[in-house]
Motif scaffolding. Structure first.
Motif, PDB file in Angstrom:
ATOM      1  N   GLY A   1      34.067   2.773  33.297  1.00  0.00           N
ATOM      2  CA  GLY A   1      33.982   1.425  31.922  1.00  0.00           C
ATOM      3  C   GLY A   1      33.172   0.179  32.953  1.00  0.00           C
ATOM      4  N   ALA A   2      34.250  -0.098  33.646  1.00  0.00           N
ATOM      5  CA  ALA A   2      33.832  -1.865  34.411  1.00  0.00           C
ATOM      6  C   ALA A   2      32.665  -1.366  34.814  1.00  0.00           C
ATOM      7  CB  ALA A   2      35.435  -2.055  35.061  1.00  0.00           C
ATOM      8  N   VAL A   3      32.028  -0.947  35.903  1.00  0.00           N
ATOM      9  CA  VAL A   3      30.740  -0.633  36.373  1.00  0.00           C
ATOM     10  C   VAL A   3      30.012  -0.935  34.748  1.00  0.00           C
ATOM     11  CG1 VAL A   3      28.887   1.032  37.223  1.00  0.00           C
ATOM     12  CG2 VAL A   3      31.702   0.394  38.456  1.00  0.00           C
ATOM     13  N   LEU A   4      29.914  -0.425  33.488  1.00  0.00           N
ATOM     14  CA  LEU A   4      29.338  -0.179  32.442  1.00  0.00           C
ATOM     15  C   LEU A   4      28.896  -1.383  31.623  1.00  0.00           C
ATOM     16  CD1 LEU A   4      30.084   3.642  31.150  1.00  0.00           C
ATOM     17  CD2 LEU A   4      27.584   2.451  32.386  1.00  0.00           C
ATOM     18  N   LEU A   5      30.095  -2.387  31.925  1.00  0.00           N
ATOM     19  CA  LEU A   5      30.294  -3.820  31.666  1.00  0.00           C
ATOM     20  C   LEU A   5      29.646  -4.417  31.869  1.00  0.00           C
ATOM     21  CD1 LEU A   5      33.801  -3.946  30.184  1.00  0.00           C
ATOM     22  CD2 LEU A   5      31.781  -3.226  28.543  1.00  0.00           C
ATOM     23  N   THR A   6      29.366  -4.405  32.939  1.00  0.00           N
ATOM     24  CA  THR A   6      29.144  -5.374  34.123  1.00  0.00           C
ATOM     25  C   THR A   6      27.633  -4.753  34.235  1.00  0.00           C
ATOM     26  OG1 THR A   6      30.639  -5.441  35.770  1.00  0.00           O
ATOM     27  CG2 THR A   6      28.379  -5.799  36.342  1.00  0.00           C
TER      28      THR A   6
END
Length: 158
Positions: A61-66
């Motif tokens: 999720g953090a990677v997708l948000l970035t």
């Protein structure tokens, strides 16, 4: 000037938030399951089925948000570029030549400490900045400072 395009949230951002939420829920379920078990061998199924996948979903999720924010920023840059191109084409005269009004005409030269460019005093990049100082003639003569491409496009030194 605004474009008619609606500002929408990028789908990758939605996927990122969903993955973060699902990961948090799985981590909480895993923690709750582990907290009720006294022996480590009975805690392992909760770690394997909830906590580890939950942590992986949080990272994903953090990677997708970035990635979504980068895509959103790129879309904004493209929109601004389109606005600049549209504004540039409206500034042209009937013959198709751009009006050649100088952006800055002051003879006083300024620089920002630690910078690599010199600017005219009325350059929009240094106008009103308290940290801008007069250019040292030694730096200018030594070639350590280059002309600002905004206020001195012809390369003329003041």
């Amino acid at each position: 000037m605004r474009t008619g395009r609606l500002r929408t949230v990028h789908p990758v951002l939605w996927a990122g938030w969903a993955a973060l939420a699902a990961g948090a829920v799985l981590c909480v379920i895993g923690w709750y399951g582990i907290s009720g078990e006294r022996f480590a061998e009975r805690q392992l199924p909760y770690l394997a089925s909830c906590t580890v996948p939950g942590a992986a979903l949080i990272v994903a999720g953090a990677v997708l948000l970035t990635q979504g924010r980068n895509a959103l920023a790129a879309a904004r840059v493209e929109e601004l570029y389109g606005l600049l191109v549209a504004a540039g084409s409206s500034d042209t005269d009937d013959a198709g030549r751009a009006a050649a009004l100088p952006l800055a005409v002051s003879g006083d030269l300024l620089m920002v400490p630690g910078g690599t460019l010199w600017h005219r005093a009325d350059c929009p990049l240094v106008a009103g900045k308290v940290e801008a100082v007069p250019v040292d003639a030694k730096l200018l003569a030594g070639g350590e400072l280059g002309p600002c491409p905004i206020c001195d496009p012809a390369g003329e030194t003041g």
